[in-house]
Design a protein around this motif. Structure first.
Motif, PDB file in Angstrom:
ATOM      1  N   ALA A  64       0.855  -1.186   0.000  1.00  0.00           N
ATOM      2  CA  ALA A  64       0.000   0.000   0.000  1.00  0.00           C
ATOM      3  C   ALA A  64       0.889   1.233   0.000  1.00  0.00           C
ATOM      4  CB  ALA A  64      -0.929   0.009   1.211  1.00  0.00           C
ATOM      5  N   VAL A  65       0.319   2.311  -0.483  1.00  0.00           N
ATOM      6  CA  VAL A  65       1.014   3.603  -0.506  1.00  0.00           C
ATOM      7  C   VAL A  65       0.148   4.593   0.261  1.00  0.00           C
ATOM      8  CG1 VAL A  65       1.962   5.440  -1.940  1.00  0.00           C
ATOM      9  CG2 VAL A  65       2.022   3.072  -2.746  1.00  0.00           C
ATOM     10  N   LEU A  66       0.704   5.124   1.350  1.00  0.00           N
ATOM     11  CA  LEU A  66       0.011   6.118   2.157  1.00  0.00           C
ATOM     12  C   LEU A  66       0.391   7.513   1.684  1.00  0.00           C
ATOM     13  CD1 LEU A  66       0.568   4.559   5.696  1.00  0.00           C
ATOM     14  CD2 LEU A  66      -1.333   4.191   4.117  1.00  0.00           C
ATOM     15  N   SER A  67      -0.495   8.431   1.930  1.00  0.00           N
ATOM     16  CA  SER A  67      -0.269   9.815   1.510  1.00  0.00           C
ATOM     17  C   SER A  67      -0.596  10.740   2.670  1.00  0.00           C
ATOM     18  CB  SER A  67      -1.145  10.141   0.295  1.00  0.00           C
ATOM     19  OG  SER A  67      -1.050  11.514  -0.031  1.00  0.00           O
ATOM     20  N   TYR A  68       0.283  11.696   2.906  1.00  0.00           N
ATOM     21  CA  TYR A  68       0.066  12.694   3.974  1.00  0.00           C
ATOM     22  C   TYR A  68       0.110  14.093   3.365  1.00  0.00           C
ATOM     23  CZ  TYR A  68       1.003  15.979   7.730  1.00  0.00           C
ATOM     24  OH  TYR A  68       0.945  17.053   8.579  1.00  0.00           O
ATOM     25  N   ASP A  69      -0.844  14.921   3.773  1.00  0.00           N
ATOM     26  CA  ASP A  69      -0.752  16.350   3.497  1.00  0.00           C
ATOM     27  C   ASP A  69      -1.364  17.101   4.678  1.00  0.00           C
ATOM     28  OD1 ASP A  69      -3.597  17.125   3.045  1.00  0.00           O
ATOM     29  OD2 ASP A  69      -3.433  15.816   1.306  1.00  0.00           O
ATOM     30  N   PRO A  70      -1.036  18.366   4.862  1.00  0.00           N
ATOM     31  CA  PRO A  70      -1.484  19.098   6.060  1.00  0.00           C
ATOM     32  C   PRO A  70      -2.984  19.296   6.141  1.00  0.00           C
ATOM     33  CG  PRO A  70       0.372  20.212   5.005  1.00  0.00           C
ATOM     34  CD  PRO A  70      -0.097  19.167   4.049  1.00  0.00           C
ATOM     35  N   LEU A  71      -3.737  19.007   5.061  1.00  0.00           N
ATOM     36  CA  LEU A  71      -5.173  19.244   5.074  1.00  0.00           C
ATOM     37  C   LEU A  71      -5.964  18.005   5.477  1.00  0.00           C
ATOM     38  CD1 LEU A  71      -7.468  21.231   4.477  1.00  0.00           C
ATOM     39  CD2 LEU A  71      -7.442  20.414   2.113  1.00  0.00           C
ATOM     40  N   ARG A  72      -5.666  16.871   4.861  1.00  0.00           N
ATOM     41  CA  ARG A  72      -6.465  15.667   5.111  1.00  0.00           C
ATOM     42  C   ARG A  72      -5.790  14.680   6.041  1.00  0.00           C
ATOM     43  NH1 ARG A  72      -5.920  12.016  -0.427  1.00  0.00           N
ATOM     44  NH2 ARG A  72      -3.634  11.996  -0.502  1.00  0.00           N
ATOM     45  N   GLY A  73      -4.533  14.939   6.403  1.00  0.00           N
ATOM     46  CA  GLY A  73      -3.818  14.000   7.252  1.00  0.00           C
ATOM     47  C   GLY A  73      -3.309  12.824   6.447  1.00  0.00           C
ATOM     48  N   VAL A  74      -3.525  11.599   6.988  1.00  0.00           N
ATOM     49  CA  VAL A  74      -3.020  10.385   6.343  1.00  0.00           C
ATOM     50  C   VAL A  74      -4.185   9.640   5.709  1.00  0.00           C
ATOM     51  CG1 VAL A  74      -1.844   8.179   6.676  1.00  0.00           C
ATOM     52  CG2 VAL A  74      -1.080  10.195   7.918  1.00  0.00           C
ATOM     53  N   ALA A  75      -3.977   9.218   4.465  1.00  0.00           N
ATOM     54  CA  ALA A  75      -4.973   8.421   3.754  1.00  0.00           C
ATOM     55  C   ALA A  75      -4.242   7.544   2.754  1.00  0.00           C
ATOM     56  CB  ALA A  75      -5.984   9.317   3.043  1.00  0.00           C
ATOM     57  N   LEU A  76      -4.976   6.625   2.183  1.00  0.00           N
ATOM     58  CA  LEU A  76      -4.382   5.795   1.138  1.00  0.00           C
ATOM     59  C   LEU A  76      -4.259   6.603  -0.145  1.00  0.00           C
ATOM     60  CD1 LEU A  76      -6.041   2.311   1.508  1.00  0.00           C
ATOM     61  CD2 LEU A  76      -3.645   2.878   1.847  1.00  0.00           C
ATOM     62  N   ALA A  77      -3.101   6.541  -0.788  1.00  0.00           N
ATOM     63  CA  ALA A  77      -2.908   7.222  -2.066  1.00  0.00           C
ATOM     64  C   ALA A  77      -3.744   6.523  -3.121  1.00  0.00           C
ATOM     65  CB  ALA A  77      -1.431   7.197  -2.453  1.00  0.00           C
ATOM     66  N   VAL A 104      -3.938  16.547  12.262  1.00  0.00           N
ATOM     67  CA  VAL A 104      -3.343  16.469  10.926  1.00  0.00           C
ATOM     68  C   VAL A 104      -1.990  17.166  10.879  1.00  0.00           C
ATOM     69  CG1 VAL A 104      -5.565  16.320   9.760  1.00  0.00           C
ATOM     70  CG2 VAL A 104      -4.583  18.562  10.238  1.00  0.00           C
ATOM     71  N   GLY A 105      -1.424  17.522  12.000  1.00  0.00           N
ATOM     72  CA  GLY A 105      -0.192  18.285  12.028  1.00  0.00           C
ATOM     73  C   GLY A 105       1.049  17.419  12.105  1.00  0.00           C
ATOM     74  N   PRO A 106       2.181  18.027  12.477  1.00  0.00           N
ATOM     75  CA  PRO A 106       3.454  17.299  12.550  1.00  0.00           C
ATOM     76  C   PRO A 106       3.432  16.119  13.512  1.00  0.00           C
ATOM     77  CG  PRO A 106       3.810  19.676  12.594  1.00  0.00           C
ATOM     78  CD  PRO A 106       2.342  19.465  12.723  1.00  0.00           C
ATOM     79  N   ASP A 107       2.603  16.199  14.560  1.00  0.00           N
ATOM     80  CA  ASP A 107       2.555  15.072  15.492  1.00  0.00           C
ATOM     81  C   ASP A 107       2.065  13.812  14.797  1.00  0.00           C
ATOM     82  OD1 ASP A 107       3.462  16.651  17.522  1.00  0.00           O
ATOM     83  OD2 ASP A 107       1.470  17.137  18.301  1.00  0.00           O
ATOM     84  N   LEU A 108       1.042  13.950  13.959  1.00  0.00           N
ATOM     85  CA  LEU A 108       0.554  12.801  13.206  1.00  0.00           C
ATOM     86  C   LEU A 108       1.624  12.281  12.263  1.00  0.00           C
ATOM     87  CD1 LEU A 108      -1.607  10.848  12.155  1.00  0.00           C
ATOM     88  CD2 LEU A 108      -2.387  12.670  10.633  1.00  0.00           C
ATOM     89  N   LEU A 109       2.291  13.165  11.534  1.00  0.00           N
ATOM     90  CA  LEU A 109       3.319  12.737  10.583  1.00  0.00           C
ATOM     91  C   LEU A 109       4.462  12.040  11.298  1.00  0.00           C
ATOM     92  CD1 LEU A 109       4.429  12.644   7.734  1.00  0.00           C
ATOM     93  CD2 LEU A 109       5.343  14.949   8.059  1.00  0.00           C
ATOM     94  N   ARG A 110       4.842  12.557  12.467  1.00  0.00           N
ATOM     95  CA  ARG A 110       5.925  11.920  13.225  1.00  0.00           C
ATOM     96  C   ARG A 110       5.520  10.512  13.635  1.00  0.00           C
ATOM     97  NH1 ARG A 110       8.364  14.813  18.530  1.00  0.00           N
ATOM     98  NH2 ARG A 110       9.050  16.266  16.922  1.00  0.00           N
ATOM     99  N   ALA A 111       4.278  10.345  14.114  1.00  0.00           N
ATOM    100  CA  ALA A 111       3.823   9.019  14.535  1.00  0.00           C
ATOM    101  C   ALA A 111       3.772   8.049  13.356  1.00  0.00           C
ATOM    102  CB  ALA A 111       2.446   9.140  15.196  1.00  0.00           C
ATOM    103  N   VAL A 112       3.267   8.519  12.227  1.00  0.00           N
ATOM    104  CA  VAL A 112       3.174   7.645  11.054  1.00  0.00           C
ATOM    105  C   VAL A 112       4.560   7.249  10.573  1.00  0.00           C
ATOM    106  CG1 VAL A 112       2.433   7.536   8.649  1.00  0.00           C
ATOM    107  CG2 VAL A 112       0.953   8.579  10.361  1.00  0.00           C
ATOM    108  N   LEU A 113       5.493   8.215  10.544  1.00  0.00           N
ATOM    109  CA  LEU A 113       6.839   7.925  10.069  1.00  0.00           C
ATOM    110  C   LEU A 113       7.526   6.908  10.973  1.00  0.00           C
ATOM    111  CD1 LEU A 113       8.807   8.803   7.839  1.00  0.00           C
ATOM    112  CD2 LEU A 113       9.680  10.552   9.387  1.00  0.00           C
ATOM    113  N   ARG A 114       7.304   7.026  12.301  1.00  0.00           N
ATOM    114  CA  ARG A 114       7.921   6.085  13.239  1.00  0.00           C
ATOM    115  C   ARG A 114       7.336   4.688  13.067  1.00  0.00           C
ATOM    116  NH1 ARG A 114       6.159   8.149  17.705  1.00  0.00           N
ATOM    117  NH2 ARG A 114       7.750   9.805  17.787  1.00  0.00           N
ATOM    118  N   ARG A 115       6.004   4.597  12.983  1.00  0.00           N
ATOM    119  CA  ARG A 115       5.369   3.288  12.858  1.00  0.00           C
ATOM    120  C   ARG A 115       5.659   2.652  11.505  1.00  0.00           C
ATOM    121  NH1 ARG A 115      -0.471   5.230  15.373  1.00  0.00           N
ATOM    122  NH2 ARG A 115       0.400   5.971  17.379  1.00  0.00           N
ATOM    123  N   LEU A 116       5.777   3.493  10.473  1.00  0.00           N
ATOM    124  CA  LEU A 116       6.095   2.963   9.148  1.00  0.00           C
ATOM    125  C   LEU A 116       7.482   2.337   9.133  1.00  0.00           C
ATOM    126  CD1 LEU A 116       5.256   3.012   5.987  1.00  0.00           C
ATOM    127  CD2 LEU A 116       6.794   4.974   5.882  1.00  0.00           C
TER     128      LEU A 116
END
Length: 641
Positions: A64-77, A104-116
């Motif tokens: 799967a390919v996940l996608s992050y942007d500051p508006l929608r957060g994390v979703a499937l690409a 949907v901010g940096p905290d979410l991206l940090r968590a996703v990057l760590r778990r990924l």
């Protein structure tokens, strides 16, 4: 449509495929907001960067390919293409994101990057969109930003590749940062990081546009009934006309063509409309009679230059037909007007503007003496980002964007700095300038005119100004000398022969104003002055003797051409006439009977003109005698008694 056997992925895609087994993080920069190449079945098409990356990564075995942007957060690409049997909820749950309230901010991206990074299972990929906006400044971060990018750096080194698929090829759980430019992320994260690779995405080249063109052309409504030859010609026209454009622009051209009813055979017309932003084409509206009689009409405003007018009309005719080696975005026509001052070079440019467009407001003039400094080139295209005036734009680019159909005059080109002249190489070759704001401005519908006084005068050994040609010489000698001086200036003085070559054979050398032409100019200007005084409420005539004396004075020295005649009429007639009219106590018609000069200046002697005698009213008896009888012409009736 181009078949898959002829397709080849862009270089940046091949580079990404090659390094996916070797790197855990990537930085994609450059043309990331444009549509990208995508092979769909047997054909090439365009898709968003996210869709293209998702398709490629899944093809390489990523679950799967996940996608992050500051508006929608994390979703499937591109969730429509989720791997069968693995719905989006299961993928997000495996990362502990399903139902999580992390914002949907940096905290979410940090968590996703760590778990990924530490995810144990089928490989996953994460696209981080708008990575340029994760930090206010790339060189100085806040404490929170520094901590985030530091963790990203550490995670890039802790990631471990695992064998995947039948071939047991190694795969990382990979993160792809999508930014505008490399410097948008901290240097210490990108530079000398053996686990991160920077891959720039360039604008589409001709090869890529050629692969996409078939799908664009076949999206037009009338494409089904076209022959392969007609479709091929339309594809060529689209590729040739879209030089420097993005794939997004190609799709927009197709949409414009569909909305405005432009068919396959006229795709170049849709390209033109998209570039200049105008549906009407004034060049096609020029009446044939206007062009046929053009030389005669120009001769009414520019006197004594038959050679120049004929050559200029040749340029105009080529421009109106769109022939003569013009291709792509090059200007409609180019003319280099040279010769003595005051002979009508600027006037010819104005007259041509009125003849072509019917309005002299389409005439754009730049005095190149204002661009003698090296930095003045920025005035033409605008200051780059970060400099004062960036938000204003360039004088030239703004003017042509506002009036794409125009005559652009660069007056006295030899006074411009050589760095400024380099800008004209791009205009004459490609017909386009990129402003400081990054906008592409097209000159494909303009007529470019340069003027110059090269070869007319120079400096002697003592630095004094001296004439190099004179009215005593025949026109052919003047033409040869001026043309040679221009060639020497660009090849020897400037060492810019490439600029000279861009003008081709479009050098038009003007002749001096000869005495007989000066006499006609004097008569025309004098008639204009008398007409203006009449419009101001003063009826002024000039006696034959005064007229002869004034003409002899105004045409004695023709070194300044027609402009010199005009200046002398102003000094020796207009100024003293204005003084004399204001000095008269009794208004009324006057005649100039004498023009004389003294140590103070010019003077005119005015003589009152008696108005024509009004008709004398008839005497009462005369009026009665001439009046008809009260009942004249009526039948006479005999009275009855």
């Amino acid at each position: 449509m181009t078949e898959s056997t002829d397709l080849q992925e862009p270089r940046w895609m091949r580079d990404l495929r090659r390094f996916l087994p070797l790197k855990s993080q990537f930085l994609l920069t450059g043309n990331v907001r444009d549509l990208q190449f995508r092979a769909t079945g047997r054909f090439a098409s365009s898709a968003t960067l996210e869709q293209s990356l998702a398709a490629m990564l899944r093809d390489m075995g990523y679950a799967a390919v996940l996608s992050y942007d500051p508006l929608r957060g994390v979703a499937l690409a591109d969730a429509r293409e989720t791997t069968p049997g693995r719905p989006s909820s299961a993928i997000l749950s495996s990362l502990g994101l399903q139902g999580a309230d992390l914002g949907v901010g940096p905290d979410l991206l940090r968590a996703v990057l760590r778990r990924l990074t530490f995810h144990d299972g089928p490989p996953l990929a994460l696209l981080v969109h708008f990575a340029s906006r994760l930090s206010l400044r790339a060189d100085v971060q806040t404490a929170e930003e520094h901590a985030f990018f530091t963790e990203a750096l550490v995670l890039s080194h802790k990631a471990v590749a695992r064998p995947v698929g039948p071939d047991r090829a190694p795969r990382f759980n990979v993160a792809l940062w999508i930014a505008d430019k490399e410097g948008d992320l901290p240097d210490w994260l990108v530079v000398n990081n053996p686990r991160l690779r920077h891959i720039p995405i360039p604008p589409p080249d001709r090869v890529l546009r050629r692969m996409i063109a078939p799908s664009v052309i076949r999206s037009l409504p009338d494409a089904q009934g076209q022959t392969p030859e007609a479709l091929g010609q339309a594809e060529d026209a689209l590729v040739d006309g879209s030089e420097g454009m993005l794939l997004t622009d190609l799709n927009a051209i197709a949409l414009l063509a569909r909305s405005e009813g432009v068919g396959v055979a006229a795709i170049s017309e849709a390209v033109r409309r998209y570039k200049v932003g105008a549906t009407d084409d004034p060049w096609r509206k020029i009446e044939r009679r206007t062009v046929v009689e053009g030389e005669k009409r120009l001769a009414e405003r520019v006197l004594g230059q038959p050679h120049a007018l004929r050559h200029m009309m040749d340029v105009v005719k080529r421009a109106a037909l769109g022939v003569g080696g013009r291709s792509g975005d090059r200007p409609r026509g180019v003319a280099f007007l040279a010769g003595p001052t005051g002979v009508g070079k600027t006037e010819l440019a104005k007259a041509v503007t009125r003849m072509i467009f019917g309005d002299e407001s389409a005439y754009i003039r730049f005095d190149m003496s204002e661009f003698s400094a090296e930095h003045s080139a920025q005035r033409l295209i605008g200051a780059p980002p970060g400099y004062v005036g960036y938000d204003v734009g360039g004088e030239l680019t703004n003017a042509v964007r506002e009036r794409p159909f125009s005559v652009v005059l660069f007056d006295e080109i030899e006074k411009a700095h050589p760095r400024v002249l380099d800008k004209f190489l791009q205009v004459l070759d490609d017909g386009v300038l990129t402003s400081g704001r990054g906008d592409r401005v097209y000159f494909s519908e303009t007529l470019i005119v340069f003027t110059s006084n090269l070869g007319v005068s120079g400096q002697d050994a003592e630095g004094r100004r001296r004439a190099l040609v004179s009215p005593d010489q025949p026109y052919e000698a003047i033409r040869a000398h001026v043309r040679g001086a221009i060639e020497d200036y660009f090849t020897l003085t400037l060492n810019r022969p490439e600029i000279l070559n861009r003008f081709g054979e479009n050098f038009i050398v003007f002749d001096f104003i000869r005495p007989e032409i000066a006499s006609r100019i004097f008569d025309m200007l004098l008639a204009r002055v008398l007409l203006e005084t009449r419009a101001a409420g003063h009826s002024v005539q000039i006696a034959p003797g005064a007229r002869v004396a004034l003409k002899a004075l105004c045409t004695a020295d023709l070194s300044q051409g027609g402009r010199g005649v005009r200046n002398r009429i102003e000094a020796h007639l207009v100024n003293p006439l204005a003084r004399a009219l204001f000095a008269r106590e009794q208004p009324g018609p006057v005649r100039i009977v004498d023009v004389h000069w003294d140590e103070v200046g010019a003077h005119v002697t005015l003589e009152g003109v008696e108005p024509p005698a009004a008709p004398r009213p008839p005497a009462p008896e005369e009026e009665a005698a001439s009046a008809p009888a009260p009942f004249a012409g009526l039948p006479r009736i005999q009275p009855r008694f």
